[in-house]
Design a protein around this motif. Sequence first.
Motif, short mmCIF file in Angstrom:
data_model
loop_
_atom_site.label_atom_id
_atom_site.label_comp_id
_atom_site.label_asym_id
_atom_site.label_seq_id
_atom_site.Cartn_x
_atom_site.Cartn_y
_atom_site.Cartn_z
N ALA B 379 -7.21 10.26 27.58
CA ALA B 379 -6.07 10.80 26.82
C ALA B 379 -4.73 10.37 27.39
O ALA B 379 -3.78 10.12 26.65
N THR B 380 -4.63 10.26 28.71
CA THR B 380 -3.34 9.92 29.32
C THR B 380 -3.21 8.44 29.64
O THR B 380 -2.20 8.00 30.16
N GLY B 381 -4.24 7.68 29.33
CA GLY B 381 -4.14 6.23 29.53
C GLY B 381 -4.34 5.76 30.97
O GLY B 381 -4.00 4.63 31.30
N VAL B 382 -4.90 6.61 31.85
CA VAL B 382 -5.15 6.13 33.21
C VAL B 382 -6.60 5.70 33.38
O VAL B 382 -7.06 5.39 34.45
N PHE B 383 -7.32 5.70 32.27
CA PHE B 383 -8.70 5.26 32.21
C PHE B 383 -8.78 3.82 32.70
O PHE B 383 -8.02 2.97 32.24
N PRO B 384 -9.68 3.48 33.63
CA PRO B 384 -9.72 2.12 34.18
C PRO B 384 -9.88 1.06 33.09
O PRO B 384 -10.68 1.22 32.17
N LYS B 385 -9.15 -0.03 33.23
CA LYS B 385 -9.06 -1.04 32.18
C LYS B 385 -10.40 -1.64 31.80
O LYS B 385 -10.73 -1.77 30.62
N ARG B 386 -11.21 -1.97 32.80
CA ARG B 386 -12.50 -2.61 32.53
C ARG B 386 -13.37 -1.74 31.63
O ARG B 386 -13.99 -2.21 30.69
N LYS B 387 -13.39 -0.45 31.97
CA LYS B 387 -14.21 0.49 31.20
C LYS B 387 -13.64 0.61 29.78
O LYS B 387 -14.38 0.70 28.80
N ARG B 388 -12.31 0.58 29.70
CA ARG B 388 -11.66 0.73 28.40
C ARG B 388 -12.08 -0.39 27.45
O ARG B 388 -12.43 -0.16 26.30
N ILE B 389 -12.10 -1.60 27.98
CA ILE B 389 -12.47 -2.75 27.16
C ILE B 389 -13.93 -2.66 26.75
O ILE B 389 -14.29 -2.86 25.59
N ALA B 390 -14.78 -2.33 27.72
CA ALA B 390 -16.22 -2.24 27.44
C ALA B 390 -16.52 -1.16 26.40
O ALA B 390 -17.30 -1.38 25.47
N LYS B 392 -14.46 0.06 24.17
CA LYS B 392 -13.87 -0.34 22.88
C LYS B 392 -14.83 -1.27 22.13
O LYS B 392 -15.10 -1.10 20.93
N LEU B 393 -15.34 -2.23 22.88
CA LEU B 393 -16.30 -3.20 22.32
C LEU B 393 -17.53 -2.48 21.79
O LEU B 393 -17.99 -2.71 20.67
N LEU B 394 -18.05 -1.58 22.60
CA LEU B 394 -19.23 -0.81 22.25
C LEU B 394 -18.99 0.02 20.99
O LEU B 394 -19.84 0.10 20.09
N SER B 395 -17.80 0.61 20.90
CA SER B 395 -17.53 1.47 19.74
C SER B 395 -17.44 0.64 18.45
O SER B 395 -17.86 1.08 17.38
N ILE B 396 -16.93 -0.60 18.56
CA ILE B 396 -16.88 -1.48 17.37
C ILE B 396 -18.30 -1.79 16.89
O ILE B 396 -18.61 -1.70 15.70
N ILE B 397 -19.16 -2.12 17.85
CA ILE B 397 -20.53 -2.47 17.51
C ILE B 397 -21.27 -1.27 16.90
O ILE B 397 -21.96 -1.38 15.88
N GLN B 399 -20.18 1.28 15.36
CA GLN B 399 -19.68 1.79 14.08
C GLN B 399 -20.10 0.91 12.90
O GLN B 399 -19.91 1.29 11.74
N SER B 400 -20.66 -0.25 13.20
CA SER B 400 -21.04 -1.15 12.12
C SER B 400 -22.54 -1.40 12.14
O SER B 400 -23.04 -2.07 13.06
N PRO B 401 -23.29 -0.90 11.11
CA PRO B 401 -24.75 -1.12 11.11
C PRO B 401 -25.13 -2.61 11.18
O PRO B 401 -26.06 -2.99 11.87
N ARG B 402 -24.32 -3.42 10.51
CA ARG B 402 -24.62 -4.86 10.47
C ARG B 402 -24.49 -5.46 11.88
O ARG B 402 -25.36 -6.17 12.36
N LEU B 403 -23.36 -5.14 12.54
CA LEU B 403 -23.13 -5.65 13.89
C LEU B 403 -24.18 -5.14 14.87
O LEU B 403 -24.66 -5.87 15.74
N LEU B 404 -24.56 -3.85 14.69
CA LEU B 404 -25.55 -3.24 15.59
C LEU B 404 -26.88 -3.97 15.46
O LEU B 404 -27.51 -4.32 16.45
N ASN B 405 -27.29 -4.20 14.22
CA ASN B 405 -28.56 -4.91 14.00
C ASN B 405 -28.55 -6.30 14.59
O ASN B 405 -29.50 -6.72 15.24
#
Lengths: 192, 456
Positions: B379-390, B392-397, B399-405
Amino acid sequence: MSREQILGIIQKSRPEFTELPDIPSSEDDGQLLTRFQEAVQNAGGTSQIVEQKDSIADFISNNYPDAMKLFSDKDEYGITSSPQEKILNPGDYQDIDVAIISGELAVAENGAIWVTDRFIQHRSVWFLAQHLVIVIQRHMLVADMLAAYRQLKTPDSKFGCFISGPSKTADIEQSLVIGAHGPKSLCVLICN
Amino acid sequence: MNHAQKAARFIEDIQKTDWHNQALWFVRDKRDLAAGSVPEWEQLRKQAEQIKAHTLSRLDEYLQQFEKQALQNGTIVHWANDAQEHNRIVYQILKEADVKKLVKSKSMLTEECQLNPYLEQHGIEVIDTDLGERIVQFRHEPPSHIVLPAIHLRKEDVGELFQEKLGTEKGNNDPGYLTNAARLHLREKFLSADAGLTGVNFGIAETGGFVVCTNEGNADLGTSIPPLHIACMGIEKIIPKFEHLGIFTRLLARSATGQAITTYTSHYHGPLAGKTQHLILVDNGRSQLLGKTRYQKALSCIRCGGCLNTCPVYRRSGGHSYGYTIPGPIGSTLSQEKHSQKLNSLPYACTLCASCRDICPVKVNLDSQLYERRQDGVATGVFPKRKRIAIKLLSIILQSPRLLNMTGKMARLMISKLPKTLLYSTLNTWGKQRDLPRPPKMSFQDWYIKNRKNKK
């Protein structure tokens, strides 16, 4: 002022009120002496039941034959303390080999004995002596710390200490060493 | 370097890590034996939890009562907003009394305030007298544990150190021999010190007194010989009544080291004639923490160190991997008060196993605090950057059934077809100490379509 600032923040931020718990009394299982002696041993000390107070002087001379300088906080123990006139400062007790002091309360669960500075000017001797002997009476035994504090009610001396066992440390590789900065041994003499 | 990186360095020496882990688990074992021997142990924990909760809910009143009683006892009471003010007050007291040499017993609060370097800069000789603290003081490093400061060192390390500093025999690493050398060395300091400084385990509002619990006798030598005693106390150390000590003294040592009680439980109620006693009440962020519903319970902590001993992460990474005054679970949550950016890895120095909560004598909800700190970090943006990217990527995948498959198919293919050297390359951080699971022949969706779809 820092005091007002700190109290001000606390008054605004303190959580919602919750009650203090009821604390039931401790139980006496009638095994106080046995448990106490066991606890003293677990704490690295020893204990001995003595029949009369006048056998204390004998006990000391038998068990600490090499002791040159002694300290005793009561004349009735029959021990000649090192000349008191030389004691001007707390540090002057640095050469005491054995200090014999009087306990006021004893706790069975952990072998702790309550001592206060009511009868002594420099409590430094309790910590500077190479060996410590504490004399208690059997009737002083209570079951646990709660019972002890309830009996004490409120402190009536400037300094009081529960002493359990000799000084010790395990700071070097968790190896227990008996005798750190304070006394290297503790013996409890239990009078009837 | 964050905690994970420092921990990686620590575990490079597998033998030392195993030894460190065992040494601490040994202390945890002793705690279990001690707790097990008290039939009403869980009741005690509950009572302690409630006493602390009640105290915090009326902290201002108890502090005022404590001050009033302490003043009546003849103790001089000071209030410090923060670490800097605390240090200034201590120095002022010492300066006015013309103190050149100060003996100190263990106080994590003074570690938190960085008192030693401040006093040394102002020309005062500071001698840490707890054996473990003296060892780390000689080595110019911070303690690695709040109760066992030198737990990260082997006896050979201490032997070498004492040979250099105290002139002990070369190669003699016997703990008894080394302890005795320290005894003789420090005895001289106690006898020549101008003042003694201690921490405070418990401050009693009802009587204005305070309690210091120790094993070595150093604190008591430091307060019974010099004419001046300064006690430093965090404002959360208050308890309402004298009899409440009957609960806390039953819990503290058992939780810390498995002892039924420490050798010395010293009660101070004002100075003796001709002597001076000062007490400094320190805030340094505690009053702020009090207002945070999710974290205020951390103020109940009685600093037993039990959570450090049980924490699988602490045991295998060591106190110096945390980069904060206090390591382990309690340190990780407290550190986020002032250092949530710099120490953003600490809420992750945790497997959420909740062993810490399980053994905490005052039932602090350490595991859920660390979990909440992670949420706050996002919430405050002090979340470590590496984890943030990982993430984010995971959440994109996800959220999309096509990408997940598609990703699933690729993963199953790669795991079954790729050679090990590629599969376990440095990019595969998850696979560093784990084998990847064997992939199923088909995804559940494919199996369902084949076997169950359009069937009754």
